[in-house]
Design a protein around this motif. Structure first.
Motif, PDB file in Angstrom:
ATOM      1  N   PHE A 138     -29.485 -13.739 -84.079  1.00 12.05           N
ATOM      2  CA  PHE A 138     -29.508 -12.493 -83.284  1.00 12.05           C
ATOM      3  C   PHE A 138     -28.536 -11.311 -83.142  1.00 12.05           C
ATOM      4  N   TYR A 139     -27.164 -12.014 -83.245  1.00 15.08           N
ATOM      5  CA  TYR A 139     -26.098 -11.026 -82.968  1.00 15.08           C
ATOM      6  C   TYR A 139     -25.632 -10.722 -84.467  1.00 15.08           C
ATOM      7  N   SER A 140     -26.505 -10.995 -85.558  1.00 16.00           N
ATOM      8  CA  SER A 140     -26.274 -10.431 -86.706  1.00 16.00           C
ATOM      9  C   SER A 140     -27.463  -9.574 -87.219  1.00 16.00           C
ATOM     10  N   LEU A 141     -28.306  -9.298 -86.543  1.00 18.87           N
ATOM     11  CA  LEU A 141     -29.736  -8.488 -86.701  1.00 18.87           C
ATOM     12  C   LEU A 141     -29.255  -7.009 -86.571  1.00 18.87           C
ATOM     13  N   ASP A 142     -29.884  -6.412 -87.632  1.00 15.24           N
ATOM     14  CA  ASP A 142     -29.598  -4.965 -87.747  1.00 15.24           C
ATOM     15  C   ASP A 142     -31.186  -4.211 -87.147  1.00 15.24           C
TER      16      ASP A 142
ATOM     17  N   ALA B  49     -38.846   0.697 -94.962  1.00 15.46           N
ATOM     18  CA  ALA B  49     -38.928   1.281 -93.521  1.00 15.46           C
ATOM     19  C   ALA B  49     -37.832   0.854 -92.693  1.00 15.46           C
TER      20      ALA B  49
ATOM     21  N   SER C 104     -28.857  -2.037 -82.597  1.00 21.23           N
ATOM     22  CA  SER C 104     -29.525  -3.399 -82.936  1.00 21.23           C
ATOM     23  C   SER C 104     -28.413  -4.196 -82.502  1.00 21.23           C
ATOM     24  N   PRO C 105     -28.666  -5.607 -82.345  1.00 17.13           N
ATOM     25  CA  PRO C 105     -27.677  -6.325 -81.816  1.00 17.13           C
ATOM     26  C   PRO C 105     -26.335  -6.520 -82.726  1.00 17.13           C
ATOM     27  N   LYS C 106     -26.681  -6.390 -84.140  1.00 15.99           N
ATOM     28  CA  LYS C 106     -25.477  -6.425 -84.848  1.00 15.99           C
ATOM     29  C   LYS C 106     -24.517  -5.202 -84.678  1.00 15.99           C
TER      30      LYS C 106
ATOM     31  N   ARG D 200     -22.502  -5.911 -81.529  1.00 17.24           N
ATOM     32  CA  ARG D 200     -21.522  -6.798 -81.686  1.00 17.24           C
ATOM     33  C   ARG D 200     -20.515  -6.072 -82.405  1.00 17.24           C
TER      34      ARG D 200
ATOM     35  N   PRO E 297     -34.301   3.660 -88.147  1.00 23.33           N
ATOM     36  CA  PRO E 297     -35.584   3.868 -87.801  1.00 23.33           C
ATOM     37  C   PRO E 297     -35.803   4.217 -86.154  1.00 23.33           C
TER      38      PRO E 297
ATOM     39  N   THR F 294     -27.502   1.402 -86.119  1.00 22.39           N
ATOM     40  CA  THR F 294     -27.327   0.256 -86.984  1.00 22.39           C
ATOM     41  C   THR F 294     -25.901   0.011 -87.195  1.00 22.39           C
ATOM     42  N   ALA F 295     -25.611  -1.231 -87.845  1.00 22.68           N
ATOM     43  CA  ALA F 295     -24.334  -1.944 -88.015  1.00 22.68           C
ATOM     44  C   ALA F 295     -23.695  -0.858 -88.862  1.00 22.68           C
ATOM     45  N   GLU F 296     -24.432  -0.322 -89.969  1.00 23.61           N
ATOM     46  CA  GLU F 296     -23.760   0.515 -90.716  1.00 23.61           C
ATOM     47  C   GLU F 296     -23.279   1.978 -90.066  1.00 23.61           C
TER      48      GLU F 296
END
Lengths: 331, 402
Positions: free
Chosen positions: A286-290, A326, B125-127, B130, B147, B152-154
């Motif tokens: 979860f904490y690594s998902l984007d 996407a 996002s969760p990442k 964090r 999207p 996003t993390a980026e």
């Protein structure tokens, strides 16, 4: 020493070779099913086996799946190691009591006294123009039941290695083969090998997105990954190879690495294998998902006979490519 | 027992606060209510009072650090007592709203907690969330490119890199006469940009006859003089009139809560105050229930504190509507930018004599132009017009004010 070229076999040939080798190795291994002997099944997977092992060990049965699956369970309980052939996975409906209430329960309910070392081989997959009663992928049903193991090879190599493991396993194993993949060729070494259950295989390494794919969908995912590479998206393709036992660690680690995951499976999306795997990934990574984990399965419809309609009911290279693109924010 | 000192959450969308200064040294004795530290929040630079008595110990936050709200940054201990070995890790920002704000801020924080039903959270996002926490980045400032605009993390990484780069540039720029903005100025830049780009503003303009307003101010001024108090200003009268009108028009006092409209039980007027390097808003809580003299005294105190850079967390939280008066600068009329999640801001110009028609004849009257900026997600033109009309009538007949 010059490197030996690895020989290539078709998927059907790899399955046949696994059976033949196990039958030679262990005289208790036998085959039951419709058209398994001289006909060698409609897919010609078993051609030649009756000639080598005789009608005692390669046994044509009446068209009675419930009956001969029950016979397989009994034979397994009393000392044989039968490989039951269910021509189309759709006919699993007829074998359900034998599989779910008998084969899966006997070892547990007898306090370990009885075992059911049976393999039930069957098929899945659409796009063969076989219509709604011969095109379903119902492996989720069996993966749901404690006491059954479910293997889903995606290459000739995996088919041979996993089938040999299935035959040697003392538990009932349901073995799904994609009927559209029988002619697929791939490297299969001459020497003996087996593949353990519950060990996923990275079919392709990538950085940006994980595509978890099973059976028929592995080739689809690999095709999509190639298209993705052209637009600068590096996709990793993970094949769990067995839906139970499931290699959760590899799935989660890949998703953690890439931050995104799509799960592609030819079964129905609703309440299916994709949902289970997506949940494993969401919980573990979860904490690594984007992005939310995406599921792709067959549409929630009977598989149509009409070719143009049938082709859009299941995931394709194009739809997996689009979904991944996407998700990675590349248009 | 050791009392934790936490980074307070003063605003609904606040994820982090920056520690600007400790007012006490480690080991020094502190009394409850004494200024303990100075932080920079989304809105302003504020002083945070000590939540209890004790010796300052276990300070785990350095000056300049950006700290997630709710995180323990120090302890107040009894003499001889040791601070708990490991500071409690940050509770989630949402939970910290109630808990942390109450510990550090006291009574006023309950206002913030009550109105903090929903916060406006960007999709992330969760990442990315964090990573933002790890990099100590306020996600409210990060533009999302995923999207549907998801962060996003980026995006977080790019923002962090840009920030690091900007720091270096700023350091270089100082040499060539370009100075980085002060904290107040930077916050003003960030918040107004965010509001102006995200809130769909619309504007209604209304002139009001201020003759009676001036008379009322004079009358109240004389009364104040008798009891040796400061005379109320036009702004004070407007706060009182505005608050009472808002009590009759609760929708104007509501807030945009991301996807819904939240009504606020109290009418708390934020008053825009010009300070040396920008503008801050101080809050007159429950202004609809206060007498003019009370409003006046509170507003004066807040203005003094704001100009001295000594605003406390309680002074800037919980506002439900903003009043900005530029009359003293001889501005005829102007349009103001809304402070989200508030739904509106009233901009008031100078009272000046103008020729107006009264019963068909030109007469000279002291007139005042009010411009109401409203968030169209919360109110529509007709509703806002009814409110503005009601307010203009109240300005015309202010004699009923207590």
């Amino acid at each position: 020493m010059p490197e030996m070229a690895v020989r290539e076999l078709t998927f059907a040939h790899a399955v046949r070779e696994a059976l033949a080798e196990e039958m030679r190795r262990d005289s208790r291994v036998c085959i039951f099913g419709e058209d398994v002997a001289e006909a060698g099944t409609p897919f010609k997977v078993l051609s030649g086996l009756v000639e080598e092992f005789g009608r005692e060990r390669v046994l044509d049965t009446p068209i009675s799946e419930a009956g001969f699956t029950g016979m397989g369970v009994g034979a397994a309980m009393t000392g044989l190691r039968p490989v039951v052939d269910i021509m189309f996975g759709d006919f699993l409906t007829l074998t359900m009591d034998q599989l779910v209430n008998q084969a899966a329960k006997v070892h547990y309910m007898s306090g370990g006294t009885w075992k059911v070392p049976m393999v039930l081989r069957t098929t899945l997959g659409a796009t063969r123009r076989s219509a709604a009663q011969h095109s379903q992928s119902l492996h989720a049903w069996l993966s749901h039941v404690p006491g059954l193991k479910v293997a889903m090879p995606s290459t000739p190599y995996d088919a041979k290695g996993l089938l040999k493991t299935a035959i040697r396993d003392d538990n009932p194993v349901v073995f799904f083969e994609d009927k559209m993949m029988y002619k697929l060729k791939g490297p299969v070494p001459e020497q003996e090998y087996t593949i353990p259950f519950g060990v996923a295989d990275m079919k392709r390494e990538g950085e940006d997105i994980t595509i978890v794919a099973t059976s028929s969908m592995v080739q689809v995912a690999l095709g999509a990954a190639e298209c993705l590479e052209k637009i600068g998206v590096s996709a990793e393709v993970i094949d769990p190879r067995t839906t139970w036992p499931l290699d959760e660690k590899t799935l989660v680690e890949s998703a953690k690495k890439t931050s995104r995951a799509i799960v592609v499976d030819e079964g129905y999306g609703r309440y299916g294998v994709t949902g289970e795997i997506a949940s494993v990934i969401a919980e573990g990574a979860f904490y690594s998902l984007d992005a939310p984990v995406k599921r792709m399965g067959a549409m929630h419809v009977p598989i149509p006979f009409s070719p143009p309609l049938e082709d859009v009911t299941v995931p394709t290279e194009q739809t997996v490519f689009e979904a991944a693109r996407a998700m990675c924010g590349k248009g | 027992m050791a009392i934790s000192v936490v980074m307070p959450a003063l605003e609904m969308a606040q994820e982090t606060g920056k520690l600007l200064a400790w007012r006490k040294k480690e080991g020094e004795s502190v009394r409850k209510g004494e200024p303990l530290l100075e932080i920079e929040t989304d809105k302003a630079v504020v002083e945070v009072e000590a939540p209890g008595d004790g010796l300052l110990a276990g300070v785990s936050a350095e000056v300049g650090a950006v700290i997630p709200v709710g995180e323990t940054i120090a302890w107040l201990v009894a003499p001889g007592e040791k601070p708990p070995a490991k500071a409690r890790t940050a509770v989630s920002a949402r939970r910290a709203m109630g808990g942390a704000a109450q510990t550090a801020v006291g009574a006023q924080a309950t206002v913030a907690a009550k109105t903090a039903v929903a916060r406006i959270a960007p999709q992330i996002s969760p990442k990315a969330r964090r990573r933002a926490k790890e990099l100590r980045i306020d996600i409210a400032l990060v533009p999302g490119t995923g999207p549907d605009g998801v962060i996003t993390a980026e995006d977080v990484q790019k923002f962090a890199d840009a920030k690091a780069g900007a720091g270096a540039v700023a350091a270089q720029a100082t040499a060539s006469g370009v100075e980085p903005p002060s904290p107040v100025a930077r916050l003003m830049a960030e918040r107004t940009t965010q509001s102006w780009t995200n809130v769909p503003h619309f504007f209604l303009v209304r002139e009001a006859d201020a003759g009676e307003l001036i008379a009322a101010q004079r009358r109240l001024g004389e009364e104040a003089k008798k009891s040796q108090k400061s005379a109320p200003t036009i702004t004070d009268l407007l706060i009182a009139l505005l608050a009472r009108a808002l009590a009759r028009h609760p929708r104007m006092n509501a807030s945009w809560a991301g996807e819904s409209i939240r009504s606020n039980t109290e009418v708390n007027i934020s008053v825009a105050i010009a300070v040396k390097d920008g503008v801050v808003s101080a809050v007159i809580p429950k202004a609809d229930t206060l007498k003019i003299a009370e409003i006046s005294a509170l507003r004066r105190e807040l203005t003094e504190r704001a100009r001295a850079g000594r605003l406390r967390p309680a002074d800037i939280t919980g506002g439900t509507f903003t009043l900005s008066n530029l009359g003293m600068y001889q501005v005829d009329a102007f349009s103001a930018i809304i402070t989200p999640p508030q739904a509106a801001v009233l901009a008031v110009g100078a009272i000046s004599e103008r020729v107006v028609a009264v019963e068909g004849r030109p007469v000279v009257r002291p007139m005042m132009t009010m411009t109401l900026s409203s968030d169209h997600r919360v109110v529509d033109g007709a509703r806002a017009a009814e409110f503005l009309n009601d307010l203009a009538e109240a300005v015309r007949e202010p004699m009923k004010l207590p």
